[in-house]
Scaffold this active site. Structure first.
Site, PDB file in Angstrom:
ATOM      1  N   CYS A 166       1.134  -1.328   9.377  1.00  0.00           N
ATOM      2  CA  CYS A 166       0.118  -1.312   8.324  1.00  0.00           C
ATOM      3  C   CYS A 166      -1.245  -1.014   8.960  1.00  0.00           C
ATOM      4  O   CYS A 166      -1.668  -1.717   9.886  1.00  0.00           O
ATOM      5  CB  CYS A 166       0.099  -2.694   7.665  1.00  0.00           C
ATOM      6  SG  CYS A 166      -1.272  -2.936   6.531  1.00  0.00           S
ATOM      7  N   CYS A 223      -3.291   5.219   6.663  1.00  0.00           N
ATOM      8  CA  CYS A 223      -2.518   4.180   5.957  1.00  0.00           C
ATOM      9  C   CYS A 223      -1.064   4.629   5.992  1.00  0.00           C
ATOM     10  O   CYS A 223      -0.764   5.807   5.759  1.00  0.00           O
ATOM     11  CB  CYS A 223      -3.007   4.083   4.514  1.00  0.00           C
ATOM     12  SG  CYS A 223      -1.906   3.175   3.409  1.00  0.00           S
ATOM     13  N   HIS A 239       1.314   4.227   4.026  1.00  0.00           N
ATOM     14  CA  HIS A 239       1.875   4.750   2.775  1.00  0.00           C
ATOM     15  C   HIS A 239       1.718   6.277   2.665  1.00  0.00           C
ATOM     16  O   HIS A 239       2.514   6.938   2.010  1.00  0.00           O
ATOM     17  CB  HIS A 239       1.151   4.135   1.567  1.00  0.00           C
ATOM     18  CG  HIS A 239       1.638   2.785   1.152  1.00  0.00           C
ATOM     19  ND1 HIS A 239       1.377   1.652   1.881  1.00  0.00           N
ATOM     20  CD2 HIS A 239       2.346   2.393   0.067  1.00  0.00           C
ATOM     21  CE1 HIS A 239       1.908   0.605   1.252  1.00  0.00           C
ATOM     22  NE2 HIS A 239       2.501   1.031   0.142  1.00  0.00           N
TER      23      HIS A 239
HETATM   24  N1  DGL Z   1       0.235   0.561   4.165  1.00  0.00           N
HETATM   25  C1  DGL Z   1      -0.890  -0.270   4.433  1.00  0.00           C
HETATM   26  C2  DGL Z   1      -1.879   0.410   5.324  1.00  0.00           C
HETATM   27  O1  DGL Z   1      -1.439   1.130   6.204  1.00  0.00           O
HETATM   28  C3  DGL Z   1      -1.419  -1.115   3.295  1.00  0.00           C
HETATM   29  C4  DGL Z   1      -1.874  -0.399   2.082  1.00  0.00           C
HETATM   30  C5  DGL Z   1      -2.294  -1.359   0.974  1.00  0.00           C
HETATM   31  O2  DGL Z   1      -1.512  -2.246   0.632  1.00  0.00           O
HETATM   32  O3  DGL Z   1      -3.422  -1.212   0.491  1.00  0.00           O
HETATM   33  O4  DGL Z   1      -3.067   0.238   5.247  1.00  0.00           O
END
Ligand code: DGL
Length: 236
Positions: free
Chosen positions: A70, A168, A170
């Site tokens: 993350c 991020c 995601h």
């Molecule tokens: N996937 C996470 C990141 O790399 C968290 C994203 C989130 O929950 O806002 O920051």
């Protein structure tokens, strides 16, 4: 080897998928904190209290390694997380920074969550970096509701960029859109860079356990689009 990974939701599943491509035969324990998603808008105190919960979960599971899959947790809480445990902890951002330090470029663009961008982790360690928060991206990805115009709008002023860091975990799920909308920009998926920089042993067996703090049908279908191996899914 028993490897623990965590994120707020699907982002770390991308990282797990990259690990599985190179190191399929290990025991993987994933913690997705979907109940507290998105992490990108939480305060540091909130992030630390989630991290405490997650680290104690991994201690009970006796993992050998914890990967912070993350960007938000890596940029804001790495030092504190390392102090919480004697288990080895690896973050997702450092390998990307080290990789780009060796490269020649004019401009790097970083997209990330609000908290990651506010930490200035990339511009503090690399030169010529433009950091832009893109808070709509995580809800779009988790809800399976991608609006290409939002992505286009963020990119419209940045056509002459050498590297786009997906700050991020995601965001790799948006790569088809970035590829379509950018011409000569190299896209950095931090999970892929991490895998090139770690050296894990391969065991003889594969076991994948995914724990989430909230599960719905949407989550299950999203996971199945990423992970092509058998796994067990648990709500905690
Ligand atoms: N996937 C996470 C990141 O790399 C968290 C994203 C989130 O929950 O806002 O920051």
């Amino acid at each position: 080897m028993k490897i623990g990974l965590f994120d707020s939701g699907l982002g770390g599943i991308n990282v797990l998928n990259e690990l599985l491509k190179t190191y399929p035969n290990n025991e993987y324990i994933y913690y997705g904190d979907t109940k507290n998603l998105p992490y990108g808008n939480k305060t540091k105190e909130e992030l630390l209290s989630f991290a405490k919960e997650i680290i104690s979960f991994f201690e009970k599971k006796q993992v050998d390694l914890i990967i912070i899959a993350c960007g938000t947790m890596s940029s804001n809480c790495l030092k504190e997380i390392k102090e919480m445990t004697s288990i080895k902890v690896i973050d997702i951002i450092s390998p990307t920074i080290n990789y780009l330090k060796e490269k020649e470029y004019n401009k790097i663009l970083v997209f990330g969550t609000n908290r990651t961008i506010e930490s200035h982790i990339f511009s503090n360690k690399l030169s010529n970096v433009i950091e832009i928060p893109t808070p709509e991206f995580v809800p779009m990805i988790e809800n399976n509701n991608i609006d290409e115009n939002i992505i286009k709008n963020y990119l419209k002023d940045y056509q002459n960029i050498d590297y786009l860091i997906l700050g991020c975990t995601h965001y790799p799920l948006l790569i088809p859109y970035f590829n379509k909308l950018l011409n000569n920009t190299k896209i950095i998926d931090m999970g892929k860079v991490l895998i090139k920089n770690i050296n894990l042993s391969n065991n003889s067996h594969n076991k994948i356990s995914l724990y989430f703090t909230k599960i719905d049908n949407n989550l299950k279908s999203n996971i199945n689009k990423i992970i092509m191996m058998n796994y067990s899914l648990y709500e905690i």
